[in-house]
Design a protein around this motif. Structure first.
Motif, short mmCIF file in Angstrom:
data_model
loop_
_atom_site.label_atom_id
_atom_site.label_comp_id
_atom_site.label_asym_id
_atom_site.label_seq_id
_atom_site.Cartn_x
_atom_site.Cartn_y
_atom_site.Cartn_z
N TYR A 1 40.35 43.45 37.53
CA TYR A 1 40.07 42.02 37.43
C TYR A 1 41.39 41.28 37.27
CZ TYR A 1 35.39 43.74 36.51
OH TYR A 1 34.19 44.39 36.61
N THR A 2 41.45 40.07 37.82
CA THR A 2 42.68 39.29 37.71
C THR A 2 42.48 38.00 36.93
OG1 THR A 2 42.27 38.18 39.82
CG2 THR A 2 43.60 40.20 39.88
N ARG A 3 41.25 37.49 36.91
CA ARG A 3 40.96 36.23 36.22
C ARG A 3 39.57 36.36 35.58
NH1 ARG A 3 44.67 32.54 38.27
NH2 ARG A 3 43.45 30.67 37.91
N ALA B 1 41.19 42.29 29.79
CA ALA B 1 42.34 41.51 30.26
C ALA B 1 43.63 42.30 30.05
CB ALA B 1 42.40 40.17 29.53
N SER C 1 43.78 45.28 32.57
CA SER C 1 43.94 44.91 33.98
C SER C 1 45.00 43.83 34.20
CB SER C 1 42.60 44.48 34.58
OG SER C 1 42.01 43.48 33.80
N HIS C 2 45.70 43.45 33.12
CA HIS C 2 46.74 42.42 33.20
C HIS C 2 46.18 41.12 33.80
CE1 HIS C 2 49.58 45.51 32.09
NE2 HIS C 2 49.11 46.26 33.07
N ALA C 3 44.97 40.77 33.38
CA ALA C 3 44.28 39.59 33.90
C ALA C 3 44.54 38.36 33.04
CB ALA C 3 42.77 39.86 33.95
N ARG C 4 44.45 37.20 33.66
CA ARG C 4 44.46 35.95 32.91
C ARG C 4 43.08 35.80 32.27
NH1 ARG C 4 46.56 31.18 36.69
NH2 ARG C 4 46.13 29.97 34.81
N ASP D 1 37.06 36.34 38.65
CA ASP D 1 36.36 37.45 39.30
C ASP D 1 35.46 38.20 38.32
OD1 ASP D 1 38.52 38.57 37.96
OD2 ASP D 1 39.50 39.30 39.78
#
Length: 149
Positions: free
Chosen positions: A2-4, A26, A29-32, A113
């Motif tokens: 996931y990114t966002r 987050a 997955s280094h997501a915002r 996402d």
């Protein structure tokens, strides 16, 4: 993966559990992470109001100010949890909205996402997520929704 990620919170124990799960996702997955709290529109209903003269504008302004203050406190707590995990969040307060609409609109606006939310929340002025709101998000979302119990 996931990114966002958008997560809905209302200050309840279950919403905090959903937030903790979103923080973990987050981080992995280094997501915002967009943390959203919603306050519903203020409505005044008074039987026999035709016999009274009151300035409803002032009352509604006071209700909105109280709800904004509560939303800020909820988001501040979320920021503190994120900071303790070494993360930053993007806090969002959506005033005068229905929770499901606000979460779906925010997810779309932010290009999310994933939506993370509790299966229900608390009642009263600070209410965000009820079972019916989770069901509404599940029914209308075009992206994956993770419901935390």
């Amino acid at each position: 993966m996931y990114t966002r990620i958008v997560v809905g919170i209302d200050g309840s124990e279950l919403a905090t559990k959903a937030l903790r799960h979103a923080l973990t996702l987050a981080k992995q997955s280094h997501a915002r992470l967009f943390v959203v709290t919603v306050t519903e529109p203020s409505v005044l209903i008074s039987p026999g109001a035709e016999m009274m003269a009151i300035n409803t504008g002032e009352l509604i302004a006071e209700l909105e100010a109280a709800k904004a203050s509560s939303a800020k406190a909820t988001l501040d707590e979320a920021q503190a949890l994120a900071k303790a995990d070494g993360l930053t969040i993007e806090p969002i307060h959506v005033p005068s909205s229905v929770a499901a609409d606000a979460l779906l609109d925010t997810a779309k606006a932010q290009g999310a996402d994933l939506i993370v939310m509790g299966s229900h929340g608390r009642r009263g002025l600070g209410r965000l997520l009820l079972g019916s709101q989770a069901a509404e998000v599940l029914a209308r979302s075009t992206i994956p929704v993770l419901v935390v119990k």
